[in-house]
Scaffold this active site. Structure first.
Site, PDB file in Angstrom:
ATOM      1  N   GLU A  26       3.079  -0.440   1.299  1.00  0.00           N
ATOM      2  CA  GLU A  26       4.207   0.438   1.590  1.00  0.00           C
ATOM      3  C   GLU A  26       5.420  -0.438   1.891  1.00  0.00           C
ATOM      4  O   GLU A  26       5.324  -1.364   2.698  1.00  0.00           O
ATOM      5  CB  GLU A  26       3.911   1.330   2.792  1.00  0.00           C
ATOM      6  CG  GLU A  26       5.053   2.269   3.130  1.00  0.00           C
ATOM      7  CD  GLU A  26       4.845   3.060   4.410  1.00  0.00           C
ATOM      8  OE1 GLU A  26       5.673   3.934   4.705  1.00  0.00           O
ATOM      9  OE2 GLU A  26       3.866   2.782   5.121  1.00  0.00           O
TER      10      GLU A  26
ATOM     11  N   ARG B  59     -10.791  -5.080   7.796  1.00  0.00           N
ATOM     12  CA  ARG B  59      -9.421  -5.506   8.067  1.00  0.00           C
ATOM     13  C   ARG B  59      -9.461  -6.854   8.780  1.00  0.00           C
ATOM     14  O   ARG B  59     -10.364  -7.127   9.575  1.00  0.00           O
ATOM     15  CB  ARG B  59      -8.739  -4.461   8.951  1.00  0.00           C
ATOM     16  CG  ARG B  59      -7.340  -4.875   9.400  1.00  0.00           C
ATOM     17  CD  ARG B  59      -6.661  -3.740  10.132  1.00  0.00           C
ATOM     18  NE  ARG B  59      -5.453  -4.202  10.799  1.00  0.00           N
ATOM     19  CZ  ARG B  59      -4.411  -3.434  11.042  1.00  0.00           C
ATOM     20  NH1 ARG B  59      -4.428  -2.178  10.677  1.00  0.00           N
ATOM     21  NH2 ARG B  59      -3.350  -3.916  11.673  1.00  0.00           N
TER      22      ARG B  59
ATOM     23  N   LYS C 226       3.108  -2.622  11.462  1.00  0.00           N
ATOM     24  CA  LYS C 226       4.500  -2.812  11.051  1.00  0.00           C
ATOM     25  C   LYS C 226       5.462  -2.105  12.002  1.00  0.00           C
ATOM     26  O   LYS C 226       6.582  -2.574  12.212  1.00  0.00           O
ATOM     27  CB  LYS C 226       4.687  -2.330   9.611  1.00  0.00           C
ATOM     28  CG  LYS C 226       4.120  -3.293   8.580  1.00  0.00           C
ATOM     29  CD  LYS C 226       4.448  -2.895   7.169  1.00  0.00           C
ATOM     30  CE  LYS C 226       3.582  -1.776   6.672  1.00  0.00           C
ATOM     31  NZ  LYS C 226       3.753  -1.497   5.237  1.00  0.00           N
TER      32      LYS C 226
END
Length: 729
Positions: free
Chosen positions: A228, A448, A458
């Protein structure tokens, strides 16, 4: 002319050259001392050198007494050259099996690759297979490539003493026929050697040499890396990107980069540009770039179709109430609205009207499902904020959960790699594709990558940027690719670190020290050495018998790496040393002045408070450096010294791992950056931005601001080396 030495990088011994030399009775001393990525080298008694594994192999083929080792005529020699050109393909993960298949078919009616006797072609291909370790051993035990295995075993049986010795030394502890031992922990690993570490035995051995994508077909795999554009790429994203690249290479497939740009409130062209920069930095090879926003018309059409089919509905329940109802399994009052009512409200949403802004589209799945992600998830929301690519054309935007399964299917993605944090939403992904009537895309999960003392959200990283706690997204304290590269991390180290984690589904909290230790082993063999003295309370050492007139010597910037170049060192009667070193010296103690020789300190002068002000000594250049306790860095007292600012960083937070619900603002580190003024040798005027160097006895640094003018200091950023730094106090 005698071969005096065979030198090569410790991480990539030239098996074929070593094996051919041993078979030929040529046994030069072996020295694994070259920097990574260097070509293996023959040094001859007259000083001449030859470089490159296959050049050396051809030389052995020409001088050996083994008959026809380089062919018996020009045709056979040329055929051997063809095989030497083909051999490197065995070391590439993506082409390994296709290479095995090709050689297997070629050997169907042959005993040797060229002619009727062993040649360097056989040695090159044999060594290429043996060098892959477990990967070849696994295939060797199967019946997949029977001709290739027959040939391999035949060569091994005929020359077992020499070949087993070579492989036992450079591939595995017990030679061939047994599982190859794990790589040494300090041995660099390439991306194509990625293996699954999800299940480990008691001794820590890896469970299998390969990881597989479910239902993958060779040459037909299509993957996507879909960040993103709401921030820069960080170390966690890097794992996803590199895993995608690994599988694309392994199956000879392809990757596309897709920007998941469905939330205009967070996204910008700045982030798109820098994500592409970061992807390029990682070396990701992609086929094309797409955007989810490319598919907005089709996504809106799909949402409307689902409404008409009764598989979705428009809901105006307030967000907090909706979340509570989903948690409690309570159906919305809007769930059974008519199709006509839903379509009417959908038009209000598209128009971005006051009424439309109150609504969202939800999938009509199962409000009683134990998996809460299936409890009527949101598909579309109103958002009047302009989109960074297409402006104000749309007032409605799909959620990631709705757009991703649609675009994956439309773009022909065969396998979607997702981190295990999405595990509960995988069923939702499958169900949405099913309701849309699209083909199924396989999901492959991996864990992850979490790092100690590190925030990867983020949203949280953006807080540091917006509140001026860091210099920007490329701040050396940030876990972004640009941040850690600016701090001095080599991308090879990052790749090796991530590859060593494999595609495990186990959740791990990783230490930064391990990454920086890998990095040190990459930079230390090649980075140049320079000298710096901390400015504060620096001490003059006067050598009474030192040179009355300064003189200059040209010495290597790295004693073991010619490629680092040379530097000029000035020798003077008065030299600067660090205050901490001066305090460690006793009267009449013999010390070593690095790159000069020994000296004996005869006097230590102090002020009335007992602080050292000056040392006086004499040179003792005939003294042995082995007998001195102190090896001192020093700089001449000259005007050409360079002003330096040495910068060291600490973690942004003080806790290894935040617990669920814990606010990162409560664990902010109050002091994350420290600057020290210093002086450097005059050669540091020539440093370039990004150049990595070692300051003798102080550690590794990256040049962040090069020399511009005397009044503006050169800025060097300290690179962690896997150990606690103590020189900045």
């Amino acid at each position: 002319m005698e071969i005096k030495l065979l030198s090569f990088p410790a991480d990539s011994p030239p098996l074929s050259v070593i094996a051919a030399a041993k078979l030929s009775g040529i046994s030069p001393p072996l020295e694994p001392s070259l920097p990574p990525d260097s070509a293996p080298t023959f040094l001859f008694s007259d000083g001449l050198k030859l470089h490159g594994a296959y050049v050396l192999l051809r030389y052995i083929g020409r001088v050996t007494s083994i008959p026809n080792f380089y062919g018996q005529n020009a045709i056979e020699s040329s055929q051997i050259d063809e095989w030497l050109d083909y051999a490197p393909g065995l070391s590439l993960g993506a082409t390994f099996e296709s290479a095995c298949k090709f050689v297997d078919e070629y050997l169907e009616n042959r005993t040797f690759l060229v002619g009727h006797s062993l040649s360097i072609a056989d040695i090159a291909i044999w060594s290429g297979l043996a060098g892959t370790g477990k990967r070849w051993e696994s295939l060797r035990k199967s019946k997949k490539y029977q001709n290739l295995v027959r040939w391999f075993n035949s060569v091994l049986a005929e020359y077992s003493d020499a070949l087993n010795e070579v492989t036992a030394t450079y591939v595995g502890k017990k030679g061939l026929g047994k599982p190859v031992a794990n790589k040494m922990k300090d041995e660099p690993v390439s991306l194509n050697q990625l293996i699954d570490t999800s299940e480990k035995g008691k001794a820590g051995t890896r469970s299998s040499p390969e990881i597989d994508l479910p239902g993958a077909e060779f040459g037909k795999v299509r993957l996507r890396f879909a960040p993103e554009p709401s921030g820069y790429l960080h170390i966690g994203h890097s794992k996803a990107a590199l895993l995608n690249q690994y599988f694309a290479q392994r199956y000879q497939g392809e990757i596309i980069v897709r920007f998941d740009d469905t939330n205009p409130a967070k996204e910008s062209n700045e982030f798109v540009d820098n994500l592409l920069k970061d992807i390029d930095t990682l070396g990701i090879k992609y086929e094309k770039i797409t955007y989810t926003s490319d598919y907005f018309p089709e996504l809106m059409e799909m949402a409307e179709n689902l409404i008409r089919q009764g598989k979705a509905y428009v809901d105006d329940t307030p967000r907090e109430q909706m979340q509570k109802e989903r948690m409690d399994g309570i159906e919305s009052k809007c769930r059974n609205n008519s199709v006509e009512e839903n379509l009417k409200l959908w038009k209000e949403m598209i128009a971005g009207s006051e009424r439309g802004l109150q609504c969202c589209i939800r999938g009509k799945l199962d409000m009683q499902d134990p998996n809460k992600s299936l409890r009527d998830p949101v598909y579309y929301r109103c958002n009047p904020i302009p989109h960074h690519r297409i402006g104000s054309k749309y007032k409605v935007y799909p959620t990631y959960d709705f757009a991703c399964p649609f675009v994956d299917a439309i773009e022909g993605i065969t396998h979607a790699l997702r981190s295990s944090e999405y595990h509960d939403r995988n069923a939702q992904y499958d169900r949405i594709q099913e309701d849309m009537g699209l083909r199924k895309v396989h999901i492959y999960e991996f864990s992850r990558l979490n790092m100690v003392y590190t925030l990867l959200s983020k949203r949280k990283l953006l807080w540091f940027v917006q509140n001026g706690k860091v210099d920007g997204w490329d701040d050396p304290r940030f876990p972004t690719v640009q941040g850690i590269v600016r701090r001095g991390l080599k991308i090879e180290a990052l790749i090796q670190f991530i590859v060593e984690q494999g595609a495990s589904k186990n959740l791990n909290l990783m230490e930064w020290d391990k990454l920086w230790t890998i990095n040190k082993k990459i930079i230390d063999p090649v980075c140049p050495r320079h000298t710096a003295i901390i400015a504060e309370r620096r001490i003059l050492l006067t050598l009474t018998d030192g040179p009355e007139k300064p003189f200059v010597r040209i010495i290597p910037r790295h004693k073991k790496h010619e490629g680092a170049g040379e530097k000029a060192t000035t020798y003077t009667k008065r030299i600067w040393i660090d205050h901490a070193d001066a305090e460690s010296i006793s009267i009449d103690e013999e010390v070593t002045l690095m790159d000069w020789g020994n000296a004996i300190v005869k006097a230590i002068e102090k002020d009335q408070d007992g602080n050292i002000t000056q040392l006086i000594g004499v040179l003792h250049l005939e003294g042995s450096v082995k007998t001195t306790k102190l090896k001192l860095t020093w700089l001449p007292e000259i005007d050409e010294l360079v002003n330096l600012t040495l910068v060291e960083f600490d973690y942004l937070i003080t806790k290894k791992k935040l617990e669920e619900g814990e606010d990162f603002l409560d664990v902010l580190n109050p002091c994350t950056k420290k600057e020290i003024t210093a002086y450097g040798d005059s050669n540091m005027r020539n440093l370039h931005r990004g150049e990595i160097l070692q300051l003798e006895r102080k550690g590794y640094f990256r040049c962040d601001v090069p020399y511009i003018k005397p009044s503006k200091p050169v800025v060097l950023l300290a690179i962690p080396d896997g150990r606690q730094q103590t020189w900045l106090k």
